[in-house]
Scaffold this motif. Structure first.
Motif: not given
Lengths: 192, 192
Positions: A13, A177, A180, A182, B10-14, B79, B165-166, B168-173
């Motif tokens: 994505p 959603k 997790g 990272s 920072i750049l998202f979503p990636v 991860d 992935y996001f 810096t904000i460190r989120q997997y979605r």
């Protein structure tokens, strides 16, 4: 079983980023899915722009651009900015978007986009029919109601609600959603 | 109201792409969020890799790499591949991932990733502490049960279920709801 599709320019994505070029009195917007971070000290990102684009000329001329991450509900406006040329139309006006003064560059950012990067052109690389513009990020903006403690880690992704794009397949989607964190999710595997 | 966060990478979503380097008998994996398409004729993409990485040496040596888009449910493995060094561990073994022979390059692709690109290194650009590797895409693979009519447009994104992935904000979605079709969603605005 895998199916081969040949050499394709498909990656997902990705963001559907709105790139602003030009100045406050005559700014232009183009939608770009071909964007990626490259380096962090200083932060540098790259965007791939076709030479036929009006934005190509404006970035070459002013040597600045802003990257604006649109919210999911602006997908029609994002689509419009990718199809229509700024040579013919004022896309800010047509798409009801508002240019806002930047802090470090003369090119504006977009008010309706919750996340914005001000970039100074630092390198231009010709890659066949496209040009890779490398921009050093001089300033980062986030809507104040979408960040805690004024820190990058405090960005609330659900409030930012960024649009997610799938090139070639041509789909705009919302984020889904949270599954997790990272630098953390792998702890089970690591301790195996 | 906007809050300034200073110059940030920072750049998202990636994507959280798994980059494989090396050969079938000794392949390595690294997780990369800094990736973007650049050009289409031929298709060329770029990845930003830190010089300290084991993958940096392997890509320099073999001048090939594969890009593998993982499904959302493999976020722990993704991860792990971003944290552990291939100098110390066999990440394919640790993360239960399977190297599969590529068609055009000697570096394998990852079986458990539904979408894979075989890349030949065509240019290397030093950008401060990171290196931008430009890879020409020689072949594209998709799991056969996730594509219709063997065409790129037939890729079923829900079945591919790519991890989002996001940094810096460190989120997997996960990906979310489909909201529109590109080169089409803007028709209302266009006809205004």
């Amino acid at each position: 079983m895998k199916t081969k599709l040949g050499p394709q320019d498909i990656l997902f994505p990705v963001p559907a980023a709105l790139i602003v070029s030009g100045t406050m009195d005559k700014p232009n917007i183009v939608t770009v899915a071909w964007i990626g971070m490259i380096s962090c000290v200083p932060p540098v990102l790259g965007i791939g722009i076709h030479k036929s684009r009006h934005s190509y000329k404006l970035i070459k001329k002013f040597r600045e651009f802003s990257v604006n991450i649109p919210p999911a509900d602006k997908y029609k406006e994002v689509d419009y900015c990718g199809i229509i040329s700024g040579r013919d139309r004022n896309k800010f006006k047509d798409a009801n978007l508002t240019p806002v003064k930047s802090g470090k560059i003369k090119t504006p950012i977009i008010k309706e986009c919750p996340f914005n990067l001000e970039c100074k052109l630092v390198k231009t690389l010709e890659v066949s029919e496209h040009t890779l513009f490398l921009g050093e990020i001089l300033e980062t903006h986030i809507d104040s109601d979408k960040v805690k403690n004024k820190t990058p880690q405090g960005i609330n992704i659900d409030k930012v609600n960024p649009l997610v794009y799938f090139p070639t397949i041509r789909q705009y989607r919302k984020i889904g959603k949270r599954i997790g964190k990272s630098f953390n999710a792998c702890l089970e595997l690591k301790d195996k």
